[in-house]
Design an enzyme around this catalytic site. Structure first.
Site, PDB file in Angstrom:
ATOM      1  N   GLU A 233       0.825  -1.216   0.000  1.00 52.45           N
ATOM      2  CA  GLU A 233       0.000   0.000   0.000  1.00 52.45           C
ATOM      3  C   GLU A 233       0.860   1.267   0.000  1.00 52.45           C
ATOM      4  OE1 GLU A 233      -2.763  -0.721   3.298  1.00 52.45           O
ATOM      5  OE2 GLU A 233      -4.051  -1.836   1.914  1.00 52.45           O
ATOM      6  N   ASP A 312      -8.239  -9.434   3.776  1.00 55.54           N
ATOM      7  CA  ASP A 312      -8.061  -8.379   4.764  1.00 55.54           C
ATOM      8  C   ASP A 312      -9.164  -8.329   5.822  1.00 55.54           C
ATOM      9  OD1 ASP A 312      -6.963  -6.243   6.012  1.00 55.54           O
ATOM     10  OD2 ASP A 312      -7.396  -4.767   4.469  1.00 55.54           O
ATOM     11  N   GLU A 340     -12.263  -3.348  12.115  1.00 56.53           N
ATOM     12  CA  GLU A 340     -12.329  -2.396  10.996  1.00 56.53           C
ATOM     13  C   GLU A 340     -13.472  -2.725  10.026  1.00 56.53           C
ATOM     14  OE1 GLU A 340      -8.673  -2.359   8.823  1.00 56.53           O
ATOM     15  OE2 GLU A 340      -9.468  -1.133   7.198  1.00 56.53           O
TER      16      GLU A 340
HETATM   17  O1  GCW Z   1      -7.077  -2.888   5.403  1.00 56.51           O
HETATM   18  C1  GCW Z   1      -6.031  -2.032   5.405  1.00 56.51           C
HETATM   19  C2  GCW Z   1      -6.426  -0.862   6.243  1.00 56.51           C
HETATM   20  C3  GCW Z   1      -5.282   0.083   6.397  1.00 56.51           C
HETATM   21  C4  GCW Z   1      -4.124  -0.691   7.042  1.00 56.51           C
HETATM   22  C5  GCW Z   1      -3.784  -1.874   6.153  1.00 56.51           C
HETATM   23  C6  GCW Z   1      -2.685  -2.744   6.744  1.00 56.51           C
HETATM   24  C7  GCW Z   1      -2.454   0.163   8.519  1.00 56.51           C
HETATM   25  O2  GCW Z   1      -7.525  -0.230   5.677  1.00 56.51           O
HETATM   26  O3  GCW Z   1      -5.707   1.150   7.205  1.00 56.51           O
HETATM   27  O4  GCW Z   1      -3.005   0.137   7.233  1.00 56.51           O
HETATM   28  O5  GCW Z   1      -4.907  -2.677   5.981  1.00 56.51           O
HETATM   29  O6  GCW Z   1      -3.008  -3.757   7.334  1.00 56.51           O
HETATM   30  O7  GCW Z   1      -1.522  -2.404   6.611  1.00 56.51           O
END
Ligand code: GCW
Length: 617
Positions: A233, A312, A340
């Site tokens: 990311e 995720d 989340e």
């Molecule tokens: O799902 C995503 C989240 C991000 C997070 C990322 C990760 C910390 O939306 O906010 O970043 O995973 O796990 O690195």
């Protein structure tokens, strides 16, 4: 009488705990039942509790005594007899990952601001101490205090600007056996050191990390190591220099090794700029594709940190096949209690049954020691704590923290029993309260799953916030999380004819998932693309099952809220109201999810609900 700092903390906790339960303990023996602590030197975490005479003896190192005391207090608070217990934790590393930023915000934090950072700096105060006590009382022994996305002042933690603050913080945590971990940026040599590269094979880079570690680890003896999000990311990583993940991780592992340090290297590496028209790339494949071929190439102080599922933290995903693949590399499972994607601590969603299922999951690679729990060497969860008075925003979300701690000590602990214990310890032993709270907790995951994205498909939430329904929100975006629904079919085919994801599992599991008939129904739309009139095992069509789940999910959320309402007068007023307000939001949101998902599918397919219920709100 314990002599070490940890042993003394154990003694203190015992006295505080007994007093809180109305006993009037004395330090020396003057008749009456006694609790004796026998401390031996060492740092192991083993603990023995045995009855002796009409009292108890607790035997262990300072650490062991601490865990022994909390175990004993728990049982006394539950109104049980003195427990006999001989135990050591299943994993030596049991930590919470905090996604706290140096400006005090928390990425995906739902319980207020950070208590680790204020005014751009790490802080240590009474809450830090209570946090350390909380961790030890749940059996946890480490925390990574800053976000894996390392930004702002957090970059400087490594450079030593906040050495004094970190040292204080680390010392406060160590009093309760909690080690400090830091998230670091892979390109720190450039950001902090002024170098023009972060190439892990560059001598200057290696030297920079070695010197930086020498300064940091010498100043902070309780520093356990680093957590790294690389090539993920937008974060920098070894791929920028055409180096492998192993080359990147090993360079850091060599730098921390002289201090006994460890590297927790995240496997959350995937293409986050996918074009939705690209039908070949499958994000679910990514972790395995990047890491499976590197098995055996990592230093022994590297732990690969693997999210529990391949994508995720969705409410339903299969277990990550990478967890079943690594044979010569230490791995660590990463759960998320921050919710989340599971209601953000506004909805009740007790995740411990799901974690237990994942830990129990057999990868069918070898006859024995084949469960996830046997294959991993460490365990962590993204934390759900913040500065809110009750620590976790939703009072019931604290059950996830407690439960995660207990499971990480003993992965065979029973989620129902954990829920029961948590309820009594939190709300007292009125049987009606215990029954209601335990029942709500145990039902909550299925309920949440029913009114949100169906059958493993995930991702129908609002992009960015990840809260509330938006079935097409992610569909034309770059995150690789598509359902590709048309008026005829829905889902991504992940069998050999599709993306081939199923083939990342052992042959036995690949076979199970590949075939629609044997694929577990709750994961049907994770693995397969299907027409809406596909017949489920109970004879309903796929679409009807989705409609039904959404109607039922809403009703069940409402029923949970109603049963909470019946506890009025049985709990302290403030707690009761706080939770009641969260339930109002959960029920509102469940109705929204039901209506948005059902309406969206109805409009796409033009197939009515067989039971003739109102789909348009
Ligand atoms: O799902 C995503 C989240 C991000 C997070 C990322 C990760 C910390 O939306 O906010 O970043 O995973 O796990 O690195």
């Amino acid at each position: 009488m314990p002599a070490t700092r940890l042993g003394k903390a154990a003694m203190r906790e015992l006295l505080v705990g007994l007093k809180a339960m109305g006993a009037a303990p004395e330090r020396s023996s003057s008749g009456g039942p006694s609790i004796r602590m026998t401390e031996y030197l060492g740092s192991d975490e083993k603990v023995t509790l045995r009855r002796s005479g009409d009292g108890m003896e607790i035997v262990g190192s300072g650490r062991g005594l601490l865990y022994g005391v909390f175990h004993l207090l728990r049982h006394l608070a539950l109104g049980e007899e003195y427990p006999e217990w001989e135990s050591s934790p299943a994993y030596p590393i049991r930590i919470l990952d905090h996604w706290d930023n140096s400006d005090g915000s928390i990425e995906r934090g739902y319980a207020g601001l950070s208590f680790f950072f204020q005014d751009g700096k790490p802080v240590c105060n009474e809450r830090t101490k209570d946090y350390a006590r909380l961790m030890a009382s749940c059996g946890l022994n480490g925390c990574c205090i800053n976000n894996v996305n390392v930004r702002g002042n957090a970059l400087k933690l490594l450079g030593g600007s906040y050495k004094r603050e970190l040292k204080r913080l680390a010392s406060c945590l160590s009093e309760y056996g909690v080690s400090l971990w830091l998230s670091v940026s892979f390109s720190a040599p450039m950001e902090l050191g002024g170098l023009d590269t972060a190439d892990p094979l560059d001598e200057g880079v290696k030297q920079w990390w070695k010197e930086t570690c020498l300064h940091l680890f010498t100043a902070i003896p309780n520093l356990a190591g680093f957590l790294v999000k690389a090539d993920s990311e937008g974060r920098p990583g070894p791929h920028s220099y055409q180096r492998t993940q192993a080359e990147g991780a090993n360079m850091l592992a060599d730098a921390v090794r002289p201090f006994g340090g460890k590297i927790l290297w995240r496997c959350f590496v995937y293409n986050c700029t996918q074009d939705w028209r690209d039908l070949k790339t499958d994000r679910a494949r990514a972790q395995y594709d990047h890491f499976a071929g590197l098995d055996g190439q990592f230093r022994d102080n590297v732990y690969l940190q693997i999210k529990n599922g391949p994508v995720d933290f969705q409410i339903r995903e299969p277990v990550s096949p990478l967890l079943g693949r690594l044979e010569h590399t230490s791995s660590m499972i990463e759960f998320q209690i921050a919710q989340e994607y599971t209601g953000q601590q506004r909805h009740v969603c007790y995740l411990i049954p799901m974690f237990r299922e994942i830990l129990d999951f057999r990868h069918r690679v070898r006859p024995e020691k084949d469960r996830t729990a046997d294959r991993i060497s460490a365990i962590c969860a993204v934390s759900n704590t913040g500065n809110d008075y009750n620590w976790t925003g939703h009072d019931l979300a604290a059950a996830n923290l407690f439960g995660f701690g207990l499971l990480s000590w003993d992965p065979s602990a029973d989620p129902a029993e954990i829920a029961r214990q948590w309820s009594i310890l939190t709300f007292g032993d009125d049987p009606e309260v215990t029954e209601t709270v335990t029942d709500i907790l145990l039902r909550s995951r299925d309920v949440y799953e029913k009114y949100t994205a169906p059958l493993g498909i995930g991702w129908m939430c609002v992009p960015e916030t990840h809260y509330g329904p938006s079935p097409d929100g992610f569909e034309y975006d770059r995150w690789g999380t598509y359902h590709r629904a048309t008026h005829r079919e829905i889902g991504v085919e992940r069998g050999p004819e599709g993306t081939g994801y199923t083939e990342q599992y052992s042959p036995e599991l690949a076979e199970l998932y590949r075939n629609i008939e044997s694929c577990p129904e709750e994961l049907l739309l994770f693995f397969h693309r299907l027409p809406y009139d596909y017949r489920m095992k109970d004879g309903r069509t796929l679409l009807q099952r989705i409609y039904d789940d959404h109607f039922e999910g809403y009703e069940e959320a409402k029923a949970m809220a109603d049963s909470w309402d019946k506890l009025e007068g049985k709990l302290d007023e403030e707690t009761f109201r706080r939770v009641q307000v969260r339930f109002l939001e959960q029920v509102r949101s469940a109705a929204e999810w039901r209506d948005v998902i059902n309406t969206w599918l109805h409009r796409l397919t033009l197939i009515p609900d067989e039971k003739g219920r109102t789909i348009y709100p």
